[in-house]
Scaffold this active site. Sequence first.
Site, PDB file in Angstrom:
ATOM      1  N   GLY A  12       0.808  -1.229   0.000  1.00 16.85           N
ATOM      2  CA  GLY A  12       0.000   0.000   0.000  1.00 16.85           C
ATOM      3  C   GLY A  12       0.834   1.270   0.000  1.00 16.85           C
ATOM      4  O   GLY A  12       2.068   1.226   0.017  1.00 16.85           O
ATOM      5  N   ARG A  39      -4.534 -10.774  -3.387  1.00 20.60           N
ATOM      6  CA  ARG A  39      -4.411 -10.053  -4.665  1.00 20.60           C
ATOM      7  C   ARG A  39      -2.967  -9.819  -5.069  1.00 20.60           C
ATOM      8  O   ARG A  39      -2.629  -9.861  -6.246  1.00 20.60           O
ATOM      9  CB  ARG A  39      -5.108  -8.685  -4.579  1.00 20.60           C
ATOM     10  CG  ARG A  39      -6.608  -8.721  -4.585  1.00 20.60           C
ATOM     11  CD  ARG A  39      -7.180  -7.304  -4.503  1.00 20.60           C
ATOM     12  NE  ARG A  39      -6.877  -6.652  -3.222  1.00 20.60           N
ATOM     13  CZ  ARG A  39      -7.625  -6.771  -2.125  1.00 20.60           C
ATOM     14  NH1 ARG A  39      -8.712  -7.500  -2.145  1.00 20.60           N
ATOM     15  NH2 ARG A  39      -7.295  -6.162  -1.010  1.00 20.60           N
ATOM     16  N   SER A  40      -2.099  -9.531  -4.102  1.00 21.65           N
ATOM     17  CA  SER A  40      -0.717  -9.207  -4.485  1.00 21.65           C
ATOM     18  C   SER A  40       0.280 -10.273  -4.040  1.00 21.65           C
ATOM     19  O   SER A  40       1.492 -10.066  -4.169  1.00 21.65           O
ATOM     20  CB  SER A  40      -0.334  -7.826  -3.971  1.00 21.65           C
ATOM     21  OG  SER A  40      -0.708  -7.681  -2.648  1.00 21.65           O
ATOM     22  N   CYS A 128      -2.664  10.612  10.789  1.00 25.09           N
ATOM     23  CA  CYS A 128      -1.656  11.473  10.156  1.00 25.09           C
ATOM     24  C   CYS A 128      -1.832  12.961  10.481  1.00 25.09           C
ATOM     25  O   CYS A 128      -0.866  13.666  10.769  1.00 25.09           O
ATOM     26  CB  CYS A 128      -1.651  11.252   8.647  1.00 25.09           C
ATOM     27  SG  CYS A 128      -3.292  11.195   7.917  1.00 25.09           S
ATOM     28  N   GLN A 155      -5.986  18.083   3.360  1.00 19.10           N
ATOM     29  CA  GLN A 155      -5.371  16.762   3.380  1.00 19.10           C
ATOM     30  C   GLN A 155      -5.229  16.141   1.987  1.00 19.10           C
ATOM     31  O   GLN A 155      -6.165  16.152   1.180  1.00 19.10           O
ATOM     32  CB  GLN A 155      -6.173  15.823   4.286  1.00 19.10           C
ATOM     33  CG  GLN A 155      -6.185  16.306   5.729  1.00 19.10           C
ATOM     34  CD  GLN A 155      -6.855  15.354   6.705  1.00 19.10           C
ATOM     35  OE1 GLN A 155      -7.591  15.814   7.576  1.00 19.10           O
ATOM     36  NE2 GLN A 155      -6.614  14.063   6.599  1.00 19.10           N
ATOM     37  N   GLY A 159      -3.525  10.081   1.616  1.00 13.84           N
ATOM     38  CA  GLY A 159      -3.975   9.696   2.955  1.00 13.84           C
ATOM     39  C   GLY A 159      -5.114   8.696   2.914  1.00 13.84           C
ATOM     40  O   GLY A 159      -5.362   7.979   3.887  1.00 13.84           O
ATOM     41  N   ARG A 245     -10.418  17.284   2.304  1.00  9.80           N
ATOM     42  CA  ARG A 245      -9.536  16.624   1.331  1.00  9.80           C
ATOM     43  C   ARG A 245      -9.304  17.602   0.179  1.00  9.80           C
ATOM     44  O   ARG A 245     -10.262  18.198  -0.342  1.00  9.80           O
ATOM     45  CB  ARG A 245     -10.204  15.352   0.814  1.00  9.80           C
ATOM     46  CG  ARG A 245      -9.298  14.472  -0.019  1.00  9.80           C
ATOM     47  CD  ARG A 245      -8.278  13.701   0.769  1.00  9.80           C
ATOM     48  NE  ARG A 245      -8.855  12.651   1.602  1.00  9.80           N
ATOM     49  CZ  ARG A 245      -8.177  11.971   2.524  1.00  9.80           C
ATOM     50  NH1 ARG A 245      -6.904  12.249   2.762  1.00  9.80           N
ATOM     51  NH2 ARG A 245      -8.763  11.032   3.235  1.00  9.80           N
ATOM     52  N   HIS A 252       0.035  16.850   3.932  1.00  8.79           N
ATOM     53  CA  HIS A 252      -1.132  17.534   4.508  1.00  8.79           C
ATOM     54  C   HIS A 252      -0.740  18.937   4.986  1.00  8.79           C
ATOM     55  O   HIS A 252       0.342  19.113   5.560  1.00  8.79           O
ATOM     56  CB  HIS A 252      -1.655  16.786   5.736  1.00  8.79           C
ATOM     57  CG  HIS A 252      -2.286  15.450   5.466  1.00  8.79           C
ATOM     58  ND1 HIS A 252      -2.582  14.988   4.214  1.00  8.79           N
ATOM     59  CD2 HIS A 252      -2.689  14.489   6.340  1.00  8.79           C
ATOM     60  CE1 HIS A 252      -3.150  13.789   4.318  1.00  8.79           C
ATOM     61  NE2 HIS A 252      -3.218  13.455   5.588  1.00  8.79           N
TER      62      HIS A 252
HETATM   63  P1  A2P Z   1      -3.187  -5.586  -1.579  1.00  9.26           P
HETATM   64  O1  A2P Z   1      -2.205  -4.804  -2.387  1.00  9.26           O
HETATM   65  O2  A2P Z   1      -2.956  -7.071  -1.700  1.00  9.26           O
HETATM   66  O3  A2P Z   1      -4.621  -5.199  -1.775  1.00  9.26           O
HETATM   67  P2  A2P Z   1      -3.651   1.346   0.738  1.00  9.26           P
HETATM   68  O4  A2P Z   1      -3.757   1.940   2.123  1.00  9.26           O
HETATM   69  O5  A2P Z   1      -2.680   2.059  -0.122  1.00  9.26           O
HETATM   70  O6  A2P Z   1      -5.000   1.194   0.107  1.00  9.26           O
HETATM   71  O7  A2P Z   1      -3.070  -0.130   0.928  1.00  9.26           O
HETATM   72  C1  A2P Z   1      -3.713  -1.120   1.687  1.00  9.26           C
HETATM   73  C2  A2P Z   1      -2.763  -2.281   1.973  1.00  9.26           C
HETATM   74  O8  A2P Z   1      -3.464  -3.240   2.763  1.00  9.26           O
HETATM   75  C3  A2P Z   1      -2.301  -3.019   0.732  1.00  9.26           C
HETATM   76  O9  A2P Z   1      -0.991  -3.507   0.952  1.00  9.26           O
HETATM   77  C4  A2P Z   1      -3.293  -4.177   0.659  1.00  9.26           C
HETATM   78  O10 A2P Z   1      -2.809  -5.306  -0.028  1.00  9.26           O
HETATM   79  C5  A2P Z   1      -3.427  -4.506   2.127  1.00  9.26           C
HETATM   80  N1  A2P Z   1      -4.656  -5.260   2.406  1.00  9.26           N
HETATM   81  C6  A2P Z   1      -5.921  -4.931   2.074  1.00  9.26           C
HETATM   82  N2  A2P Z   1      -6.788  -5.879   2.500  1.00  9.26           N
HETATM   83  C7  A2P Z   1      -6.054  -6.840   3.113  1.00  9.26           C
HETATM   84  C8  A2P Z   1      -6.352  -8.074   3.767  1.00  9.26           C
HETATM   85  N3  A2P Z   1      -7.596  -8.530   3.881  1.00  9.26           N
HETATM   86  N4  A2P Z   1      -5.327  -8.797   4.279  1.00  9.26           N
HETATM   87  C9  A2P Z   1      -4.057  -8.347   4.179  1.00  9.26           C
HETATM   88  N5  A2P Z   1      -3.710  -7.182   3.586  1.00  9.26           N
HETATM   89  C10 A2P Z   1      -4.692  -6.439   3.057  1.00  9.26           C
END
Ligand code: A2P
Length: 356
Positions: A12, A39-40, A128, A155, A159, A245, A252
């Site tokens: 993220g 997903r990742s 933040c 902001q 964020g 925002r 910010h």
């Molecule tokens: P992913 O990239 O696999 O969706 P941001 O704050 O920029 O939106 O990022 C959110 C972060 O939290 C990303 O790394 C996202 O991973 C991760 N994330 C979202 N949902 C889950 C989950 N259920 N379990 C673990 N990590 C999560």
Amino acid sequence: ESLTVAILGATGAVGTRMIDQLEASAISVKKVKLLASARSAGEIRQFRGENVVVEETTPESFEGVDIVLSSAGGSVSKKFLPEAVKRGAVCVDNTSAFRMDPDVPLVIPEVNEQAMYKHHGIIANPNCSTIQMVVALAPIYQAYGLKQVIVSTYQAASGAGQSAWKELDAEAQAHLDGDKMDAQILPTKGEKKHYPLAFNLLPQIDVFEDDGYTHEEWKMIHETKKIMLDDMDAGDIKVTATCVRVPVAVGHGESVYFEVADQSATAKDIQAKLAAAPGVVLQDDPDHQIYPQPLLAEGKRDTFVGRVRPDLENAGAFNMWVVSDNLLKGAAWNAVQIAERLVADDLVRVPENSQL
Ligand code: A2P
């Protein structure tokens, strides 16, 4: 001693900066685990020159982990951090999941490092907007006392996460191309209505409370009191906030009006306290048009303060302008800074019978 560190939400907007900040920190890292959603899983990221494969988060991911840096959203923290603590990991959580829990210290190292000593396995990073305001207010409060704070925030999109930041870019491009702007995320994920942020201002961050304030505004009010009053042992400070925002990517801004208790304080005195305060850089020279700006703060760990001036009507009242990188001091750097102090002060262990 070399530690195993897990970054939860590693892909993220904040998580990627946690990787960078940890890389640059003094912490000796034996192994880093990059955790995200399915997903990742399988993506490759770098840490100190080595390739690391991103893993899907499960409770077992935290076996053998010493420190967790977490920024994957409140519900993910609620689900996984108790599992991590059960397995002996100390967690620094950037989400709002545990911030107001009385057993969870809410920490800005420059301001209330001592609160960390009573942790039960989880230490929370404040919001933040709260962090940068309190970094600037703490030295003023320590020197002159504070009676009231009125803050309006400006902001940045980041964020609200990587996807909100991308949405701002796409909207700006669409608008310049003469296309319709398509809003799916902002003002806040999961809300009924969405509005474009590009070329716009959105006076809603997070959901509305019954009293008409947004939850972001609630956080600024209550977190400020938890940090400054519980841990600094003072009388009450009145705080009110309006959170907006703005179409900025990173950084910010905050217009902060405050009234001090000691009315002998001058703007020069306050500037001197700010200039000497840890984590603060004074950028205040109107004659040369020197003042804090998001574009200048991006990528920096400091909180920048300028435009310090006395209110012309109320004695003991001042206005100032505060800017910081919301992803660094507002999130990833504050978390890694807490982790550095935990290591330095030998606090990387979960007390017996911790109930979180
Ligand atoms: P992913 O990239 O696999 O969706 P941001 O704050 O920029 O939106 O990022 C959110 C972060 O939290 C990303 O790394 C996202 O991973 C991760 N994330 C979202 N949902 C889950 C989950 N259920 N379990 C673990 N990590 C999560």
